[in-house]
Design a protein around this motif. Structure first.
Motif, PDB file in Angstrom:
ATOM      1  N   THR A 224      21.892  -6.941  33.422  1.00 54.84           N
ATOM      2  CA  THR A 224      21.126  -7.076  32.180  1.00 54.84           C
ATOM      3  C   THR A 224      20.254  -5.845  31.951  1.00 54.84           C
ATOM      4  OG1 THR A 224      19.596  -8.415  33.467  1.00 54.84           O
ATOM      5  CG2 THR A 224      21.078  -9.578  31.993  1.00 54.84           C
ATOM      6  N   MET A 225      19.727  -5.253  33.031  1.00 55.25           N
ATOM      7  CA  MET A 225      18.933  -4.035  32.903  1.00 55.25           C
ATOM      8  C   MET A 225      19.820  -2.862  32.482  1.00 55.25           C
ATOM      9  SD  MET A 225      15.861  -4.628  33.254  1.00 55.25           S
ATOM     10  CE  MET A 225      16.254  -6.212  32.553  1.00 55.25           C
ATOM     11  N   GLY A 226      21.050  -2.844  33.001  1.00 51.38           N
ATOM     12  CA  GLY A 226      21.999  -1.814  32.591  1.00 51.38           C
ATOM     13  C   GLY A 226      22.231  -1.868  31.092  1.00 51.38           C
ATOM     14  N   LEU A 227      22.379  -3.084  30.565  1.00 49.18           N
ATOM     15  CA  LEU A 227      22.583  -3.250  29.120  1.00 49.18           C
ATOM     16  C   LEU A 227      21.371  -2.749  28.348  1.00 49.18           C
ATOM     17  CD1 LEU A 227      24.146  -6.813  28.784  1.00 49.18           C
ATOM     18  CD2 LEU A 227      25.265  -4.609  28.545  1.00 49.18           C
ATOM     19  N   TYR A 228      20.194  -3.120  28.832  1.00 48.41           N
ATOM     20  CA  TYR A 228      18.959  -2.729  28.151  1.00 48.41           C
ATOM     21  C   TYR A 228      18.819  -1.203  28.134  1.00 48.41           C
ATOM     22  CZ  TYR A 228      13.975  -2.249  27.253  1.00 48.41           C
ATOM     23  OH  TYR A 228      12.760  -1.880  26.740  1.00 48.41           O
ATOM     24  N   ASP A 229      19.105  -0.563  29.271  1.00 50.37           N
ATOM     25  CA  ASP A 229      19.032   0.904  29.345  1.00 50.37           C
ATOM     26  C   ASP A 229      20.025   1.554  28.395  1.00 50.37           C
ATOM     27  OD1 ASP A 229      17.182   0.633  31.211  1.00 50.37           O
ATOM     28  OD2 ASP A 229      18.399   1.291  32.912  1.00 50.37           O
ATOM     29  N   PHE A 230      21.238   1.009  28.402  1.00 46.95           N
ATOM     30  CA  PHE A 230      22.285   1.557  27.544  1.00 46.95           C
ATOM     31  C   PHE A 230      21.800   1.563  26.104  1.00 46.95           C
ATOM     32  CE2 PHE A 230      26.954   2.219  28.209  1.00 46.95           C
ATOM     33  CZ  PHE A 230      27.128   2.923  27.040  1.00 46.95           C
ATOM     34  N   GLN A 231      21.239   0.416  25.708  1.00 43.67           N
ATOM     35  CA  GLN A 231      20.744   0.258  24.340  1.00 43.67           C
ATOM     36  C   GLN A 231      19.671   1.293  24.020  1.00 43.67           C
ATOM     37  OE1 GLN A 231      20.795  -2.157  21.679  1.00 43.67           O
ATOM     38  NE2 GLN A 231      19.098  -1.005  20.814  1.00 43.67           N
ATOM     39  N   THR A 232      18.736   1.513  24.952  1.00 44.83           N
ATOM     40  CA  THR A 232      17.641   2.433  24.641  1.00 44.83           C
ATOM     41  C   THR A 232      18.064   3.893  24.773  1.00 44.83           C
ATOM     42  OG1 THR A 232      16.866   1.887  26.861  1.00 44.83           O
ATOM     43  CG2 THR A 232      15.597   1.010  25.044  1.00 44.83           C
ATOM     44  N   GLU A 233      19.035   4.178  25.677  1.00 45.67           N
ATOM     45  CA  GLU A 233      19.384   5.575  25.916  1.00 45.67           C
ATOM     46  C   GLU A 233      20.574   6.092  25.108  1.00 45.67           C
ATOM     47  OE1 GLU A 233      19.677   5.852  30.171  1.00 45.67           O
ATOM     48  OE2 GLU A 233      17.641   5.049  30.305  1.00 45.67           O
ATOM     49  N   HIS A 234      21.672   5.308  25.083  1.00 44.86           N
ATOM     50  CA  HIS A 234      22.839   5.778  24.319  1.00 44.86           C
ATOM     51  C   HIS A 234      23.201   4.767  23.247  1.00 44.86           C
ATOM     52  CE1 HIS A 234      23.361   7.530  28.380  1.00 44.86           C
ATOM     53  NE2 HIS A 234      23.338   6.277  28.775  1.00 44.86           N
ATOM     54  N   GLY A 235      22.213   4.345  22.477  1.00 40.48           N
ATOM     55  CA  GLY A 235      22.437   3.288  21.486  1.00 40.48           C
ATOM     56  C   GLY A 235      23.497   3.585  20.451  1.00 40.48           C
ATOM     57  N   VAL A 236      23.874   4.848  20.267  1.00 42.62           N
ATOM     58  CA  VAL A 236      24.869   5.145  19.229  1.00 42.62           C
ATOM     59  C   VAL A 236      26.300   5.013  19.739  1.00 42.62           C
ATOM     60  CG1 VAL A 236      23.456   6.601  17.742  1.00 42.62           C
ATOM     61  CG2 VAL A 236      24.617   7.594  19.738  1.00 42.62           C
ATOM     62  N   ASP A 237      26.464   4.933  21.064  1.00 41.50           N
ATOM     63  CA  ASP A 237      27.811   4.779  21.616  1.00 41.50           C
ATOM     64  C   ASP A 237      28.196   3.308  21.589  1.00 41.50           C
ATOM     65  OD1 ASP A 237      30.183   4.828  22.941  1.00 41.50           O
ATOM     66  OD2 ASP A 237      29.349   5.390  24.885  1.00 41.50           O
ATOM     67  N   MET A 238      28.525   2.808  20.380  1.00 40.40           N
ATOM     68  CA  MET A 238      28.795   1.380  20.230  1.00 40.40           C
ATOM     69  C   MET A 238      29.925   0.880  21.129  1.00 40.40           C
ATOM     70  SD  MET A 238      26.615   0.210  18.148  1.00 40.40           S
ATOM     71  CE  MET A 238      25.351   1.000  17.178  1.00 40.40           C
ATOM     72  N   PRO A 239      31.098   1.549  21.134  1.00 46.75           N
ATOM     73  CA  PRO A 239      32.179   1.017  21.975  1.00 46.75           C
ATOM     74  C   PRO A 239      31.790   0.963  23.456  1.00 46.75           C
ATOM     75  CG  PRO A 239      33.039   2.621  20.423  1.00 46.75           C
ATOM     76  CD  PRO A 239      31.543   2.696  20.336  1.00 46.75           C
TER      77      PRO A 239
ATOM     78  N   ALA B 138      20.117 -10.572  26.902  1.00 45.34           N
ATOM     79  CA  ALA B 138      20.325  -9.133  26.792  1.00 45.34           C
ATOM     80  C   ALA B 138      21.670  -8.845  26.136  1.00 45.34           C
ATOM     81  CB  ALA B 138      20.257  -8.487  28.165  1.00 45.34           C
ATOM     82  N   ALA B 139      22.718  -9.513  26.605  1.00 40.20           N
ATOM     83  CA  ALA B 139      24.049  -9.287  26.044  1.00 40.20           C
ATOM     84  C   ALA B 139      24.082  -9.698  24.573  1.00 40.20           C
ATOM     85  CB  ALA B 139      25.097 -10.068  26.844  1.00 40.20           C
ATOM     86  N   VAL B 140      23.502 -10.861  24.271  1.00 34.39           N
ATOM     87  CA  VAL B 140      23.495 -11.342  22.890  1.00 34.39           C
ATOM     88  C   VAL B 140      22.788 -10.339  21.980  1.00 34.39           C
ATOM     89  CG1 VAL B 140      22.545 -13.109  21.362  1.00 34.39           C
ATOM     90  CG2 VAL B 140      23.645 -13.774  23.495  1.00 34.39           C
ATOM     91  N   SER B 141      21.625  -9.850  22.437  1.00 33.81           N
ATOM     92  CA  SER B 141      20.853  -8.941  21.595  1.00 33.81           C
ATOM     93  C   SER B 141      21.560  -7.604  21.413  1.00 33.81           C
ATOM     94  CB  SER B 141      19.473  -8.700  22.209  1.00 33.81           C
ATOM     95  OG  SER B 141      18.900  -9.907  22.614  1.00 33.81           O
ATOM     96  N   TRP B 144      24.465  -8.083  18.935  1.00 28.18           N
ATOM     97  CA  TRP B 144      24.068  -8.190  17.526  1.00 28.18           C
ATOM     98  C   TRP B 144      23.453  -6.901  17.009  1.00 28.18           C
ATOM     99  CZ3 TRP B 144      25.866 -11.213  13.992  1.00 28.18           C
ATOM    100  CH2 TRP B 144      26.462 -12.407  14.385  1.00 28.18           C
ATOM    101  N   ARG B 145      22.763  -6.201  17.905  1.00 26.57           N
ATOM    102  CA  ARG B 145      22.230  -4.903  17.522  1.00 26.57           C
ATOM    103  C   ARG B 145      23.376  -3.995  17.080  1.00 26.57           C
ATOM    104  NH1 ARG B 145      17.074  -2.470  16.573  1.00 26.57           N
ATOM    105  NH2 ARG B 145      17.940  -0.555  15.760  1.00 26.57           N
ATOM    106  N   LEU B 251      12.499  -7.703  22.251  1.00 27.56           N
ATOM    107  CA  LEU B 251      12.434  -6.402  22.918  1.00 27.56           C
ATOM    108  C   LEU B 251      13.646  -5.542  22.563  1.00 27.56           C
ATOM    109  CD1 LEU B 251      10.974  -4.604  25.085  1.00 27.56           C
ATOM    110  CD2 LEU B 251      12.539  -5.598  26.740  1.00 27.56           C
ATOM    111  N   ILE B 252      14.834  -6.128  22.566  1.00 27.36           N
ATOM    112  CA  ILE B 252      16.042  -5.342  22.343  1.00 27.36           C
ATOM    113  C   ILE B 252      16.355  -5.165  20.856  1.00 27.36           C
ATOM    114  CG2 ILE B 252      18.547  -5.288  22.710  1.00 27.36           C
ATOM    115  CD1 ILE B 252      18.068  -6.525  25.433  1.00 27.36           C
ATOM    116  N   LEU B 253      16.138  -6.211  20.067  1.00 34.43           N
ATOM    117  CA  LEU B 253      16.566  -6.117  18.662  1.00 34.43           C
ATOM    118  C   LEU B 253      15.594  -5.341  17.784  1.00 34.43           C
ATOM    119  CD1 LEU B 253      18.099  -9.627  17.931  1.00 34.43           C
ATOM    120  CD2 LEU B 253      19.264  -7.440  17.733  1.00 34.43           C
ATOM    121  N   THR B 254      14.298  -5.603  17.927  1.00 34.39           N
ATOM    122  CA  THR B 254      13.362  -5.006  16.970  1.00 34.39           C
ATOM    123  C   THR B 254      12.234  -4.212  17.613  1.00 34.39           C
ATOM    124  OG1 THR B 254      11.857  -6.892  16.919  1.00 34.39           O
ATOM    125  CG2 THR B 254      13.733  -6.963  15.421  1.00 34.39           C
ATOM    126  N   GLN B 255      12.070  -4.313  18.933  1.00 31.71           N
ATOM    127  CA  GLN B 255      10.906  -3.715  19.615  1.00 31.71           C
ATOM    128  C   GLN B 255       9.597  -4.061  18.899  1.00 31.71           C
ATOM    129  OE1 GLN B 255      13.414  -0.918  18.860  1.00 31.71           O
ATOM    130  NE2 GLN B 255      14.495  -1.977  20.492  1.00 31.71           N
TER     131      GLN B 255
END
Lengths: 273, 316
Positions: A224-239, B138-141, B144-145, B251-255
């Motif tokens: 879950t932390m990996g997902l969170y990091d991915f989102q914050t660091e490479h958020g534009v790499d959707m695939p 986390a996966a859900v957010s 959807w993001r 946290l993930i969708l809107t901060q």
């Protein structure tokens, strides 16, 4: 019941909900099999023109292998702790007449109402003081504790259904508590045990807040932390990001395929009791 | 998860019941002592109850995490109620919770009652409906993001529906997204509760209604709904506690943004603690969230008379 007209409204509604649930999952899956450029130009609904598994391979090479392993360790440990502690606890709650045991049960019921966020500040300091910050053990302990109340509720529910005559018969044969527990209670609570295994595994696998606050370095990150990091660091790499989401849920989906009944009944019990 | 409020009366009764099992004949069976419960009690006390007590203590202290905590009485609490962001965050939490309950309750009742039928296609569909519940927040957010991303996601390709909208760019659409995503994620759980409850409604009631010539919709409003009232309370309490403590999704969708427009209390607490290192205030927010959730749950239980309706819970 008599013959009924088909319920058009309900059929329509349930189809709409199927789309709401299914469309994002479809978009996700389709995106992961194409390159970033293709995804950008094709849009989220088109099937991939050039099928590729690169996104999955890249994710795995960029740390998700380690996160995966960590999550497996956390999940197995949490399940082990929960089952080892909750099974004798539930046996005592159901069978003991001690007032202290009754109080313990009430304590666990109180625990149902504690959201994990409420305790996150003291937990952070306790784990830092104990030298367990950024250590998988530091995630495992509170995650297990917070999974226990629901599991105790599920398992006591199942153990209450064992008839008193069976206990009496075993006691007449001179069985000790330990034998009663291992040869009567455990075998008859199999369904409940598998429910709490699945339930606590789900909690541990999907845990977010404790890992977020209690770990930091890549070597102790969970998925879950990996997902969170991915989102914050490479958020534009959707695939790439969506491939990580798919990776994170694959084991759960497999468990779901095999343990659907236990999981659904367990959760029904949580809501209903 | 269920709260003490609902669980205690029903369950403590269970404890007594097993303690006063009728008939002397069972006295012979010896009973396990407290020792069997001790390991679990110690573990749970250490990692859940002690931190809960500590957070209450910390809410009366000023602490940056480095120097020793200094007891400052009600200072944190006074500061909180003078803090416009805090007040706003509390209203946002309540708004999100209220809207969540308002959207999810009718939806999950309808889906649950529908899924309670025994046709094969319903079983298959219910299995699919259940999938969101398996995913981590986390996966859900993240999912959807990505799906709602203004440049690469669905809005960029369905302008007829979304305009040029960046859904995360203004308060009302951002709140809309949060409500929608939590509905997507948690409706399966509540559907499941109603499905179980709807299945345990006695068939005779429907048969009698049928003889009286009541149609499908009258049966729904006059039999099914009243029979579901306990589940409605259980489900709503779960929604209230879950809604007030929503965190990962925000946290993930809107901060918390745009600005502080989706900064709900749970997220504000996280910021206070781990961004501005004001652990005392963060603890006070934590305590406040637990109090608000408990009070709302208790009020719901009292208002609905749920605590006096234990008999109808049988069979759930």
């Amino acid at each position: 019941m008599s013959r009924r007209r088909p319920n058009i409204l309900a059929g329509f509604g349930s189809t709409v909900w199927l789309l709401v649930v299914g469309l994002p999952l479809y978009v996700m899956l389709v995106a992961t099999f194409q390159s970033r450029a293709d995804y950008g130009s094709n849009g989220p609904f088109a099937l991939p023109k050039h099928f590729t598994l690169d996104n999955y391979v890249n994710d795995f090479n960029s740390g998700f292998g380690q996160y995966f392993l960590n999550t497996v360790i956390v999940t197995l440990s949490v399940v082990a702790i929960v089952v080892l502690l909750v099974a004798p606890l539930s046996y005592a709650i159901v069978r003991s007449r001690s007032r202290v045991t009754g109080m313990v049960f009430r304590l666990f019921l109180l625990g149902l109402a504690i959201p994990s966020q409420a305790v996150i500040v003291p937990m952070f300091f306790a784990m830092s003081e104990a030298g367990l910050y950024d250590n998988l053990v530091g995630i495992i302990l509170p995650t297990a504790a917070f999974a226990m109340p629901v599991c105790a509720l599920i398992l006591t529910g199942v153990m209450r259904d064992i008839t008193p005559e069976l206990y009496e018969a075993m006691t007449m044969d001179g069985a000790t508590h330990r034998r009663v527990f291992f040869q009567l209670v455990l075998p008859l609570s199999k369904s409940g045990i598998s429910t709490i295994v699945v339930f606590s595994a789900l909690q541990a696998w999907n845990g977010f807040l404790f890992p977020l606050v209690l770990t930091q370095s890549a070597s102790s990150k969970v998925i879950t932390m990996g997902l969170y990091d991915f989102q914050t660091e490479h958020g534009v790499d959707m695939p790439g990001m969506l491939a990580a989401v798919v990776l994170s849920m694959l084991p759960i989906l497999l468990v779901y395929l095999f343990a659907r009944r236990a999981l659904v009944q367990g959760l029904m019990g949580v809501g209903g009791k | 998860m269920t709260t003490t409020a609902t669980a205690v009366p029903a369950a403590s009764k269970g404890v007594q019941r097993s303690g006063r099992r009728p008939g002397r004949s069972h006295e012979g069976a010896s009973r396990p002592g407290f020792a069997w419960a001790a390991p679990a009690a110690v573990f749970f006390g250490l990692f859940a109850i002690v931190p809960l007590i500590l957070v209450v203590v910390l809410s009366f202290a000023t602490w940056d995490g480095l120097s020793d905590p200094e007891f400052t009485g009600l200072d944190n609490w006074k500061k909180l109620f003078d803090d416009p962001i805090m007040i706003k965050s509390l209203w946002l939490s309540l708004l999100l919770t209220f809207l969540g309950v308002a959207v999810q309750t009718p939806l999950s009742i309808l889906l649950g009652v529908w899924a309670a039928g025994h046709q094969r296609n319903r079983a298959v569909l219910s299995a699919i409906y259940f999938i969101p519940l398996l995913l981590s927040a986390a996966a859900v957010s993240v999912l959807w993001r990505a799906v709602l991303d203004p440049n690469f996601g669905v809005p960029a390709h369905a302008k007829w529906l979304f305009g040029d909208g960046n859904l995360f760019g203004n308060q009302s659409t951002a709140i809309g997204v949060l409500i929608f995503v939590s509905t997507w994620q948690f409706t399966p759980l509540h559907t499941l509760i109603y499905q179980g409850a709807a299945r345990s409604v006695p068939r005779v009631l429907y048969q009698a209604a049928e003889i009286d010539g009541a149609g499908r919709y009258r049966q729904f409003f006059h039999i099914t709904l009243p029979q579901l009232r306990n589940s409605v309370v259980t489900s709503m309490i779960l929604m209230v506690v879950g809604g007030l403590t929503t965190f990962d999704t925000v946290l993930i969708l809107t901060q918390g943004g745009p600005g502080t427009d989706t900064t709900i209390s749970a997220y504000y607490m996280y910021q206070k603690a781990f961004k501005t290192f004001d652990y005392g205030t963060a603890s006070a927010i934590g305590v406040m969230l637990v109090l608000v959730a408990t009070v709302i749950s208790l009020v719901m239980v009292r208002l609905t008379g749920y605590d006096k309706m234990n008999s109808t819970m049988e069979g759930m």
